[in-house]
Design a protein around this motif. Structure first.
Motif, mmCIF file in Angstrom:
data_model
loop_
_atom_site.group_PDB
_atom_site.id
_atom_site.type_symbol
_atom_site.label_atom_id
_atom_site.label_comp_id
_atom_site.label_asym_id
_atom_site.label_seq_id
_atom_site.Cartn_x
_atom_site.Cartn_y
_atom_site.Cartn_z
ATOM 1 N N PRO A 236 0.623 -1.006 -0.226
ATOM 2 C CA PRO A 236 -0.543 -0.031 0.033
ATOM 3 C C PRO A 236 0.803 1.028 0.022
ATOM 4 C CG PRO A 236 -1.116 -1.817 1.682
ATOM 5 C CD PRO A 236 0.704 -1.730 1.447
ATOM 6 N N ALA A 237 2.038 0.721 1.018
ATOM 7 C CA ALA A 237 2.922 2.398 1.024
ATOM 8 C C ALA A 237 3.052 2.759 -0.449
ATOM 9 C CB ALA A 237 4.011 2.100 2.223
ATOM 10 N N GLY A 238 3.752 1.810 -1.485
ATOM 11 C CA GLY A 238 4.362 1.911 -2.422
ATOM 12 C C GLY A 238 3.238 2.388 -3.175
ATOM 13 N N MET A 239 2.076 1.966 -3.517
ATOM 14 C CA MET A 239 1.126 2.095 -4.325
ATOM 15 C C MET A 239 0.520 3.766 -4.186
ATOM 16 S SD MET A 239 -1.369 -0.635 -4.390
ATOM 17 C CE MET A 239 -2.216 -0.333 -5.538
ATOM 18 N N VAL A 240 0.619 4.324 -3.139
ATOM 19 C CA VAL A 240 -0.001 5.697 -2.698
ATOM 20 C C VAL A 240 1.790 6.333 -3.223
ATOM 21 C CG1 VAL A 240 0.199 7.297 -0.930
ATOM 22 C CG2 VAL A 240 -1.232 5.060 -0.650
ATOM 23 N N GLY A 241 2.910 6.533 -2.864
ATOM 24 C CA GLY A 241 3.825 7.495 -3.417
ATOM 25 C C GLY A 241 4.230 7.010 -4.497
ATOM 26 N N GLY A 242 4.041 5.537 -5.409
ATOM 27 C CA GLY A 242 4.165 5.612 -7.121
ATOM 28 C C GLY A 242 2.297 7.157 -7.099
ATOM 29 N N ALA A 243 2.119 6.761 -6.934
ATOM 30 C CA ALA A 243 0.468 7.895 -7.180
ATOM 31 C C ALA A 243 0.428 9.079 -7.492
ATOM 32 C CB ALA A 243 -0.570 7.448 -5.917
ATOM 33 N N LEU A 244 0.889 9.426 -5.548
ATOM 34 C CA LEU A 244 1.822 10.844 -6.341
ATOM 35 C C LEU A 244 3.207 11.605 -6.681
ATOM 36 C CD1 LEU A 244 1.696 11.393 -1.332
ATOM 37 C CD2 LEU A 244 -0.040 11.930 -2.852
ATOM 38 N N LEU A 245 3.882 10.794 -7.085
ATOM 39 C CA LEU A 245 5.224 10.706 -7.738
ATOM 40 C C LEU A 245 4.229 10.751 -9.073
ATOM 41 C CD1 LEU A 245 7.798 8.378 -6.599
ATOM 42 C CD2 LEU A 245 7.965 11.132 -7.103
ATOM 43 N N LEU A 246 3.138 10.072 -9.665
ATOM 44 C CA LEU A 246 2.815 11.050 -11.267
ATOM 45 C C LEU A 246 1.787 12.408 -10.963
ATOM 46 C CD1 LEU A 246 1.543 7.244 -11.980
ATOM 47 C CD2 LEU A 246 3.127 8.170 -13.008
ATOM 48 N N LEU A 247 1.340 12.121 -9.551
ATOM 49 C CA LEU A 247 0.382 13.572 -9.952
ATOM 50 C C LEU A 247 1.250 14.416 -9.747
ATOM 51 C CD1 LEU A 247 -2.424 12.667 -6.983
ATOM 52 C CD2 LEU A 247 -2.226 12.791 -9.820
ATOM 53 N N LEU A 248 2.709 14.981 -9.640
ATOM 54 C CA LEU A 248 3.984 15.706 -9.436
ATOM 55 C C LEU A 248 4.421 15.601 -10.722
ATOM 56 C CD1 LEU A 248 5.316 17.513 -7.234
ATOM 57 C CD2 LEU A 248 6.882 16.316 -7.183
ATOM 58 N N ILE A 249 4.482 14.940 -11.453
ATOM 59 C CA ILE A 249 4.645 14.766 -12.973
ATOM 60 C C ILE A 249 4.094 15.719 -13.265
ATOM 61 C CG2 ILE A 249 5.418 13.384 -15.107
ATOM 62 C CD1 ILE A 249 7.335 11.444 -12.396
ATOM 63 N N CYS A 250 2.865 14.855 -13.685
ATOM 64 C CA CYS A 250 1.910 15.287 -14.468
ATOM 65 C C CYS A 250 1.684 16.859 -14.070
ATOM 66 C CB CYS A 250 0.767 15.403 -14.413
ATOM 67 S SG CYS A 250 0.712 13.104 -14.753
ATOM 68 N N TRP A 251 1.536 17.737 -13.322
ATOM 69 C CA TRP A 251 2.258 19.087 -12.262
ATOM 70 C C TRP A 251 2.595 19.795 -13.111
ATOM 71 C CZ3 TRP A 251 3.391 21.568 -7.382
ATOM 72 C CH2 TRP A 251 2.725 22.504 -7.609
ATOM 73 N N ILE A 252 4.102 19.037 -12.774
ATOM 74 C CA ILE A 252 5.915 20.016 -13.304
ATOM 75 C C ILE A 252 5.476 19.990 -14.967
ATOM 76 C CG2 ILE A 252 7.730 20.762 -12.392
ATOM 77 C CD1 ILE A 252 7.884 19.037 -10.206
ATOM 78 N N GLY A 253 5.349 18.908 -15.060
ATOM 79 C CA GLY A 253 5.575 18.349 -17.101
ATOM 80 C C GLY A 253 4.398 19.058 -17.469
ATOM 81 N N GLY A 254 3.348 19.181 -16.888
ATOM 82 C CA GLY A 254 2.253 19.347 -17.731
ATOM 83 C C GLY A 254 2.362 21.017 -17.823
ATOM 84 N N ASP A 255 3.031 21.828 -16.376
ATOM 85 C CA ASP A 255 2.978 23.262 -16.915
ATOM 86 C C ASP A 255 4.542 23.468 -18.107
ATOM 87 O OD1 ASP A 255 2.869 26.186 -15.086
ATOM 88 O OD2 ASP A 255 5.285 25.376 -15.305
ATOM 89 N N ALA A 256 5.040 22.647 -17.368
ATOM 90 C CA ALA A 256 6.460 22.827 -18.466
ATOM 91 C C ALA A 256 6.282 22.553 -19.947
ATOM 92 C CB ALA A 256 7.672 21.976 -18.105
ATOM 93 N N LEU A 257 5.670 21.874 -20.011
ATOM 94 C CA LEU A 257 4.997 21.386 -21.366
ATOM 95 C C LEU A 257 4.631 22.319 -22.401
ATOM 96 C CD1 LEU A 257 4.730 19.497 -24.001
ATOM 97 C CD2 LEU A 257 2.966 17.928 -23.118
ATOM 98 N N PHE A 258 3.667 23.035 -21.761
ATOM 99 C CA PHE A 258 2.623 23.917 -21.972
ATOM 100 C C PHE A 258 2.604 25.710 -21.590
ATOM 101 C CE2 PHE A 258 -0.345 20.543 -21.241
ATOM 102 C CZ PHE A 258 -1.358 19.956 -22.646
ATOM 103 N N ARG A 259 3.478 26.001 -21.050
ATOM 104 C CA ARG A 259 4.241 27.497 -21.167
ATOM 105 C C ARG A 259 5.964 27.002 -21.144
ATOM 106 N NH1 ARG A 259 1.363 29.252 -15.256
ATOM 107 N NH2 ARG A 259 -1.312 29.018 -15.843
ATOM 108 N N GLY A 260 6.711 26.522 -21.757
ATOM 109 C CA GLY A 260 8.451 26.855 -21.776
ATOM 110 C C GLY A 260 8.291 26.541 -23.268
ATOM 111 N N SER A 261 9.436 27.224 -23.667
ATOM 112 C CA SER A 261 9.559 27.458 -24.580
ATOM 113 C C SER A 261 10.602 26.904 -24.870
ATOM 114 C CB SER A 261 9.790 29.484 -24.321
ATOM 115 O OG SER A 261 10.741 29.759 -23.556
#
Length: 220
Positions: free
Chosen positions: A20-45
Motif C-alpha cells: 500500500p505504501a508503494g502504491m500511494v507513493g507512486g500515485a503521488l509521484l505521478l501527480l507531481l510529474i503531471c503537474w510539473i511536466g504539464g506546466d513545462a509542456l504547455f508554458r515552456g519555450s
C-alpha cells in the motif's frame, strides 16, 4: 456409449499481495510529474517542452514499474510474481522455499532466486513487532492467556512482510501436500515449467524516452 465427463476441478480466486505504501507513493509521484511536466509542456519555450515530454516518457513507466506494477498473486495451484520488469509464474511444486530477510525472496527447486517486490521488508515494523512480543512475554512469562485478552491481536505482533510470507508458505505446503502427479507434469509439460516474461510494455517507452531525452539534451 460415451463415458460421462468428469466434473471440472474448482477454480479458486487468486489472493493478491501488494505494498500500500508503494502504491500511494507512486500515485503521488505521478501527480507531481503531471503537474510539473504539464506546466513545462504547455508554458515552456524553446526546448523545454521537449525536455519535459522526454523526461515524462522516461520517468512515468519507471514509476509505474516500481510502485504500481509489483503484485504477488497466488492460488491453490500456482504463484505469479509481477516485478518491475518481469512476471514469473510457477506451480507450487517448483517452489523450494520462501524467505523474508532484508528482502522477500522465493527459491525454486532448480536453485533460482526471485525477489518479491510487492512484499517489501520493513525493519522498523519488524523491530516494533519484536518489542510487542517481548513486552507480552514479560507481562505473561508463563504464556497464560488472560480471559480478557484479545486474540485478534496476534497478527498485530507480526511484521506485514513476515505474515505475508507465512501465508504464502502455508499455501505452498498445502498445495504440495495435495499435489498429484499428472501425465503432463511427468512428461515435462507446461504445468511443471517456470514461466518468465519480460515487461516490454514498460521497458520500451522508458528506453524511447531516455533516448529522446539524450538527443534533445545534446542538441541544445
Amino acid at each position: 456409449m460415451t463415458s460421462p465427463t468428469p466434473p471440472a476441478e474448482p477454480v479458486y480466486a487468486d489472493r493478491t499481495f501488494r505494498s500500500p505504501a508503494g502504491m500511494v507513493g507512486g500515485a503521488l509521484l505521478l501527480l507531481l510529474i503531471c503537474w510539473i511536466g504539464g506546466d513545462a509542456l504547455f508554458r515552456g519555450s524553446g526546448r523545454v517542452p521537449w525536455l519535459a515530454l522526454a523526461g515524462a516518457l522516461t520517468a512515468v513507466p519507471l514509476i509505474v514499474a516500481f510502485t504500481l506494477r509489483p503484485v504477488v498473486s497466488a492460488n491453490e495451484q500456482r504463484i505469479r510474481i509481477r516485478n518491475p520488469f518481469r512476471t514469473i509464474t510457477m506451480p507450487w511444486t517448483e517452489v523450494a522455499d520462501l524467505r523474508a530477510g532484508y528482502s522477500s525472496e522465493l527459491f525454486t527447486e532448480g536453485g533460482a532466486k526471485y525477489q518479491l517486490w510487492a512484499v517489501p521488508v520493513s525493519l522498523r515494523q519488524r523491530k516494533k513487532a519484536a518489542r510487542q512480543q517481548s513486552r507480552r512475554s514479560l507481562d505473561d512469562p508463563y504464556d497464560r492467556t488472560s480471559a480478557t485478552a484479545d486474540v485478534r491481536d496476534t497478527k498485530a505482533r507480526t511484521a506485514t512482510a513476515d505474515q505475508t510470507m507465512a501465508d504464502l508458505r502455508e499455501l505452498a505446503e498445502r498445495a504440495k501436500a495435495g499435489a498429484k502427479p499428472s501425465a503432463s507434469s511427468s512428461e515435462g509439460g507446461a504445468e511443471s515449467a517456470v514461466s518468465v516474461r519480460w515487461a516490454y510494455e514498460v521497458i520500451a517507452p522508458a528506453v524511447v524516452g531516455a533516448v529522446l531525452l539524450a538527443i534533445v539534451w545534446a542538441a541544445g
